[in-house]
Design a protein around this motif. Structure first.
Motif, mmCIF file in Angstrom:
data_model
loop_
_atom_site.group_PDB
_atom_site.id
_atom_site.type_symbol
_atom_site.label_atom_id
_atom_site.label_comp_id
_atom_site.label_asym_id
_atom_site.label_seq_id
_atom_site.Cartn_x
_atom_site.Cartn_y
_atom_site.Cartn_z
ATOM 1 N N THR A 1 0.849 3.557 1.949
ATOM 2 C CA THR A 1 1.247 3.863 3.327
ATOM 3 C C THR A 1 2.563 3.158 3.689
ATOM 4 O OG1 THR A 1 -1.056 4.193 3.922
ATOM 5 C CG2 THR A 1 0.470 3.791 5.738
ATOM 6 N N CYS B 1 -6.787 -3.207 3.887
ATOM 7 C CA CYS B 1 -6.586 -1.742 3.823
ATOM 8 C C CYS B 1 -7.189 -1.142 2.554
ATOM 9 C CB CYS B 1 -5.113 -1.367 3.942
ATOM 10 S SG CYS B 1 -4.908 0.428 3.891
ATOM 11 N N CYS C 1 0.846 -1.194 0.000
ATOM 12 C CA CYS C 1 0.000 0.000 0.000
ATOM 13 C C CYS C 1 0.881 1.243 0.000
ATOM 14 C CB CYS C 1 -0.882 -0.034 1.250
ATOM 15 S SG CYS C 1 -1.791 1.478 1.598
ATOM 16 N N HIS D 1 0.660 -4.033 6.013
ATOM 17 C CA HIS D 1 -0.578 -3.966 6.808
ATOM 18 C C HIS D 1 -1.789 -4.379 5.977
ATOM 19 C CE1 HIS D 1 -0.230 -0.191 4.664
ATOM 20 N NE2 HIS D 1 -1.554 -0.126 4.725
HETATM 21 ZN ZN ZN Z 1 -2.808 0.856 3.546
#
Ligand code: ZN
Ligand code: PAD
Ligand code: ZN
Length: 376
Positions: free
Chosen positions: A49, A176, A47, A69
């Protein structure tokens, strides 16, 4: 009953310090303690992030750390007191806990459990120790779930059982990206039928916002990205038009105001950049437009914009993992997926062995992937 009490040695991707690429290491993963679960990760997405973590722009991360995550796996063992899952269960680790006890968990209108990393760093387990070591050093957890490790330990408030028939290489995206974008449209913005939406940033999360806007019945969905390679998929998923701000001399908010007459009903910032956030707010309809912030802002950034934008009735709000109370919602989203209600699979452009994680990040940086899923 506890099925295993041994330390497990396995592969994990460790970020030793800010700005350095991940390195694949052999790590030791200690057994789960009281109210903890050890999970064998089968698949994990990359991701945006995670990239913020490598760049040092995600708040409260301590290094060395094992990021990741957006995973799915199978419970290997549980610590004392765990009743929500058992060894062999298929699960999704949750990057946002749902402790079920704090004031947020008891409210129906927020998913921001007070145990979230925004309030309480999740670099160590709740007892302030780590379950990971590498080369004799303690390695930190990320969001309590660290899915870039073949085995990982998490509190039982951050894991949920899903349908035993769910394909883990697909439903990892519910951890996510898909849930975040889809929920930002449905839960946070509450997009109404017939409305006009603008989505800034057409990565895995932004494209999931597009899917959410379409599912909510928006009649016009304008995708905005500086990488035109993202437009084809955006249109496939429901965007009615796509714009590249670099094609215009005027600021993109002025282009949007002209295109729509009075601005959009809903604007989503899904880049993680202050300029696009203020542009998104400024492109909203006076009096009623809603700007939803999904992108993670740069660490320590301060936002500055003309307050008249809010005074004249626009709303700006943040969306954290799509507003879903994750323990309650993720199994339901997986079930809806199994019934064919939506197809986040379309976001998966690359499937790579875990050992190619560096290649996965290279693809992300080059703008060539939407979601890469790594398989252990
Ligand atoms: Zn994420
Ligand atoms: P991504 O890197 O795949 O997508 C970002 C997209 O933005 C890319 O397509 C870029 O080309 C595009 N972009 C970059 N600059 C601009 C610009 N100036 N104008 C328009 N488009 C631009 O990331 P992602 O989709 O995985 O994640 C997007 C953001 O969402 C990122 O900041 C991530 O940290 C955040 C996120 N938030 C939550 C949450 O709970 N709020 C959850 C998950 C991810
Ligand atoms: Zn809580």
């Amino acid at each position: 009953m506890r099925s295993a009490i041994l330390v497990i040695k396995c592969r994990a991707a460790v970020a030793w310090e800010v700005g350095k690429p991940l390195s694949i290491e052999e790590v030791e993963v200690a057994p789960p303690r009281y109210h903890e679960v050890r999970v064998k990760i089968i698949a994990t997405g990359i991701c945006g992030t995670d990239d913020h973590v490598l760049a040092g722009s995600f708040p409260k991360v301590e290094y060395p750390v094992i990021p990741g995550h957006e995973g799915a796996g199978i419970v290997e063992s549980v610590g004392p007191g765990v009743t929500c899952v058992k060894p062999g269960d298929k699960v999704i680790p949750l990057c946002l806990p749902q402790c079920g006890e704090c004031s947020s968990c008891l409210k129906s209108n927020t998913n921001c459990c007070l145990k979230t990393h925004i309030c309480e760093p999740q670099n160590l387990m709740p007892d302030k120790t780590s379950r990971f070591t590498c080369k004799g050093k303690q390695v930190h957890h990320f969001l309590w779930i660290s899915t870039f490790s073949e085995y990982t330990v998490m509190p039982d408030s951050t894991v949920v059982k899903i349908d035993s028939a769910a394909p883990l290489d697909k439903v990892c995206l519910f951890g996510c990206g898909f849930s975040t974008g889809y929920g930002a449209a449905l839960n946070t913005a509450q997009v109404t039928p017939g409305s006009t939406c603008a989505v800034f940033g057409l990565g895995g999360v932004g494209l999931s916002v597009v899917m959410g806007c379409k599912a909510a019945g928006a009649s016009r969905i304008i995708g905005i990205d500086i990488n035109r390679d993202k437009f084809e998929k955006a249109k496939e998923l429901g965007a009615t038009e796509c714009l590249n701000p670099q094609d215009y001399k005027k600021p993109i908010q002025e282009v949007l105001l002209e295109m729509t007459g009075h601005g959009v009903d809903y604007a989503f910032e899904v880049v993680g950049c202050l300029e696009t956030l203020t542009a998104a707010l400024a492109s909203c309809h006076m009096g009623c437009g809603i700007c939803v912030m999904v992108g993670v802002p740069p660490l320590g950034a301060q936002l500055s914009f003309d307050p008249m934008l809010l005074f004249t009735g626009r709303t700006m709000k943040g969306s954290f993992i799509g507003g879903w109370k994750m323990k309650d919602s993720i199994p339901q989203l997986v079930s809806s997926y199994m019934e064919g209600k939506f197809k986040p699979d379309i976001l998966i452009t690359h499937i790579l062995p875990f050992s190619d994680i560096g290649k996965g990040f290279d693809l992300l940086h080059a703008g060539k992937s939407i979601r890469t899923v790594l398989m252990f």
